[in-house]
Write a protein that holds these residues in place. Structure first.
Motif, mmCIF file in Angstrom:
data_model
loop_
_atom_site.group_PDB
_atom_site.id
_atom_site.type_symbol
_atom_site.label_atom_id
_atom_site.label_comp_id
_atom_site.label_asym_id
_atom_site.label_seq_id
_atom_site.Cartn_x
_atom_site.Cartn_y
_atom_site.Cartn_z
ATOM 1 N N VAL A 164 -11.611 5.493 27.664
ATOM 2 C CA VAL A 164 -11.588 5.525 29.122
ATOM 3 C C VAL A 164 -12.901 6.141 29.583
ATOM 4 N N ASP A 167 -13.239 6.115 34.712
ATOM 5 C CA ASP A 167 -11.916 5.755 35.236
ATOM 6 C C ASP A 167 -11.522 4.307 34.936
ATOM 7 N N GLN A 168 -12.120 3.734 33.917
ATOM 8 C CA GLN A 168 -11.733 2.385 33.495
ATOM 9 C C GLN A 168 -11.607 2.350 31.974
ATOM 10 N N HIS A 170 -12.158 0.639 28.397
ATOM 11 C CA HIS A 170 -13.087 -0.268 27.721
ATOM 12 C C HIS A 170 -12.643 -0.426 26.273
ATOM 13 N N ASN A 180 -14.778 -5.302 30.004
ATOM 14 C CA ASN A 180 -14.837 -4.405 31.155
ATOM 15 C C ASN A 180 -13.544 -4.382 31.957
ATOM 16 N N GLU A 181 -12.596 -5.184 31.572
ATOM 17 C CA GLU A 181 -11.286 -5.157 32.210
ATOM 18 C C GLU A 181 -10.240 -5.597 31.195
ATOM 19 N N ASN A 205 -6.567 -6.039 36.177
ATOM 20 C CA ASN A 205 -7.826 -5.353 36.481
ATOM 21 C C ASN A 205 -7.510 -4.122 37.330
ATOM 22 N N ARG A 207 -7.157 -0.681 39.457
ATOM 23 C CA ARG A 207 -8.056 0.016 40.387
ATOM 24 C C ARG A 207 -8.729 1.187 39.688
ATOM 25 N N TRP A 208 -7.941 1.945 38.914
ATOM 26 C CA TRP A 208 -8.499 2.960 38.029
ATOM 27 C C TRP A 208 -7.473 3.300 36.963
ATOM 28 N N VAL A 209 -7.959 3.921 35.888
ATOM 29 C CA VAL A 209 -7.123 4.335 34.758
ATOM 30 C C VAL A 209 -7.196 5.845 34.650
ATOM 31 N N PHE A 219 -2.159 3.222 34.472
ATOM 32 C CA PHE A 219 -2.939 2.129 35.045
ATOM 33 C C PHE A 219 -2.493 1.926 36.492
ATOM 34 N N GLU A 221 -2.304 -0.134 39.452
ATOM 35 C CA GLU A 221 -2.469 -1.556 39.757
ATOM 36 C C GLU A 221 -1.139 -2.126 40.239
#
Length: 605
Positions: A164, A167-168, A170, A180-181, A205, A207-209, A219, A221
């Motif tokens: 992570v 905030d995403q 990978h 990237n998502e 995808n 919004r943030w993790v 996650f 979303e």
């Protein structure tokens, strides 16, 4: 430093690879050793100076990394084109033989294991392929809040690679590459290792993790379809990056045999054949390794055949845990872009994963399919082709073009279509369909065991998205066992025939023809068995259908058999046992020529 490396490679080859010549065939023997074997194989292949080569591997484990692989820009249909790291590049041989003797090949990172191009004879036997770390993210769903739009996932870490960052999420973070998502994401049953009952494909995808306690990832979303708690959620990355290369790509080759090959993972399809003639795959398998916690084997289809010809045979194979079809056999439609003169037309490849595909060559005969009629009409022989770029091709014909040919009409290659036989195979516990078929030559599907998330056997020539031709004309499906089929959230059937053509084509004209579905055993939970659109000549005979309460019905109001714009449908000598009372649904066109007789357990009003 480079000279030292070359010396070490040469020394390693002398120790591990022995090359001799026997009756014009160059024989290379390779022994396993700890560390990267890529340079050993590369050095061995670069020393080959004959048109016939045989590689013999001793039993053991061989590791292949991308660092010293051959790099070549590759067009790979239904995958991403680009510069690929190729381990075994076999080009322009009269014959290639690879004997694995039970060897296991473990690949790391973005590599294309095998590319065969312009080879006259190929034999590959007794090999197992896998990756040390899959290009997948996988985790258990532990909590969901659909109101606030989040899901908590306990990620799998041992044998996986992810992080992570900003905030995403990978993954897989291997040799500098990451998605990237999350991209294509699907829920799996943790005990049965198959897609969860009623699951939907999700393009994820967040919004943030958010990192939570106890290693949990949240996650954030909103989803239309949330996975069930306890399911294993598996993601394969964004759409245009998640099909790097198949395990085996065979292009413009002849006389191909794969025997006793097992693929546990691949960064695309298992076996991909393009413009290749006479292919056999037997006693082979695609599935996750026994005892593994993975739920996915190959990222895409187990087997895929694009514009092939001759005879294709798949026999005594097991395909499981893929993220797409068991097999897909098809040609390719190109669309008329403009008329250049009375014998020359410019055409376009339409799907982004078809760019650079060789649609035709001099001497091929092409069909013209002119809207609004979807049927094959006039044909003409190719004299010359000029490849403008990876999308556009100028084709000059022997005879004049049809006077009414227009932009938006489509062409299909008549010459490159195969016969297809599948027998004695098991295909189950994977995403999508068991078999997708689109060839006008003879098709025989017999003595197989099928279980499908979507439709088990699927006929769909289409000009809508994939531009995969075409209509079938001679199909026999007999003595197969279908069990637990069509359990996707989206509505499907055991046998579905559903052309998908553009809006300018007549949606009432018949497309596929002469399909016989005979003496099969179907045991499944839901209503739909046959769903047919625009078929001329469909025989459903001698089948035993039993509807069992093994799972919740997803579409309880659907008919057992549904015919739309069909002609010459026969439903005879079938038996049915189960709760469904909605047996046959027709439109007026299908009803005119329907024959219904000798059936037990259901009736036609």
């Amino acid at each position: 430093m480079l000279n030292n490396l070359k010396f070490l490679v040469g020394l390693c080859f002398l120790v591990l690879g022995v090359s001799t010549s026997v009756k014009g065939q160059q024989l290379i023997k390779i022994e396993p050793q700890l560390g990267d074997m890529t340079l050993v194989v590369r050095e061995a292949l670069e020393k080959v100076n004959q048109k016939d080569v045989k590689l013999v591997f001793s039993e053991g484990t061989y590791v292949f990394k991308p660092d010293y692989a051959r790099q070549q820009y590759s067009y790979i249909t239904n995958h991403g084109n680009g510069l690929k790291n190729i381990i075994f590049l076999m080009e322009d041989f009269d014959s290639v033989v690879i004997e694995g003797n039970g060897a296991e090949f473990i690949f790391q990172g973005q590599v294309a294991p095998f590319q065969f191009k312009n080879c006259k004879k190929i034999r590959v036997k007794d090999l197992t392929l896998d990756w040390d770390i899959p290009f997948l993210f996988q985790g258990e769903v532990v909590a969901i809040d659909s109101v606030q739009g989040w899901r908590d996932i306990k990620p799998f870490s041992d044998g996986y690679s992810w992080e992570v960052k900003n905030d995403q999420l990978h993954f897989p973070n291997i040799h500098g590459f990451s998605f990237n998502e999350l991209g294509s994401t699907l829920a799996f049953d943790p005990d049965l290792k198959r897609v969860s009952h009623g699951a939907w494909d999700v393009n994820s995808n967040p919004r943030w993790v958010e990192k939570r306690s106890n290693g949990i990832l949240r996650f954030h979303e909103f989803l239309k379809h949330y996975p069930p708690i306890g399911a294993i959620l598996n993601s394969k990355g964004e759409k245009e990056k998640n099909r790097y290369a198949p395990a085996f790509q065979v292009v413009q080759s002849n006389d191909v045999l794969f025997d006793d090959i097992v693929i546990h993972h691949a960064l695309g399809m298992g076996f991909l054949f393009e413009r290749t003639q006479d292919i056999t795959i037997k006693q082979s398998g695609i599935y996750v390794r026994k005892g593994s916690d993975r739920v996915v084997s190959t990222i895409a289809d187990a087997t895929h055949f694009a514009n092939c010809k001759g005879d294709i045979l798949i026999e005594d194979c097991t395909f499981m845990h893929m993220l797409d079809d068991g097999t897909n056999v098809h040609g390719t439609y190109v669309e008329v872009d403009r008329i250049l003169n009375d014998k020359t037309v410019r055409v376009a490849l339409k799907h982004f994963e078809q760019m650079g595909f060789q649609f035709a060559d001099k001497g091929d005969v092409l069909w013209f399919i002119q809207k609004p009629n979807p049927t094959r009409t006039l044909e003409n022989e190719v004299v010359t082709l000029v490849q403008i770029n990876d999308r556009y091709i100028d084709i000059t014909f022997k005879n004049k073009l049809p006077t009414n040919l227009a932009a938006g009409d489509i062409l299909e290659n008549k010459t490159w279509n195969p016969t297809f036989i599948m027998r004695g195979c098991t295909i189950k516990d994977h995403r999508a369909r068991n078999i997708v078929l689109k060839t006008p030559q003879k098709i025989l599907i017999e003595n197989n065991n099928f279980s499908s998330m979507m439709s088990s056997i699927f006929f769909r020539g289409e000009t809508f998205y994939w531009f995969e031709s075409g209509a079938v004309e001679d199909v026999l499906i007999r003595n197969n066992n279908f069990e637990y089929c069509a359990y996707s959230g989206m509505e499907h059937a055991v046998l579905k025939i559903s052309p998908r053509l553009g809006k300018d084509f007549d949606a009432t004209e018949t497309y596929d023809r002469n399909i016989r579905f005979k003496d099969n055993t179907i045991q499944t939970f839901d209503n739909r068995i046959i769903w047919a659109d625009r078929v001329d000549g469909l025989t459903i005979s001698g089948n035993t259908i039993k509807q069992v309460p093994s799972a919740t019905r997803i579409y309880p109001m659907a008919p057992m058999m549904h015919f739309i714009n069909c002609t010459n449908v026969e439903v005879t000598e079938n038996s049915y046992e189960g709760p469904n009372t909605n047996f046959i649904q027709n439109d007026n066109q299908s009803q005119k020529t329907l024959i219904f007789k000798g059936n037990k357990g259901f009736k036609y009003k």
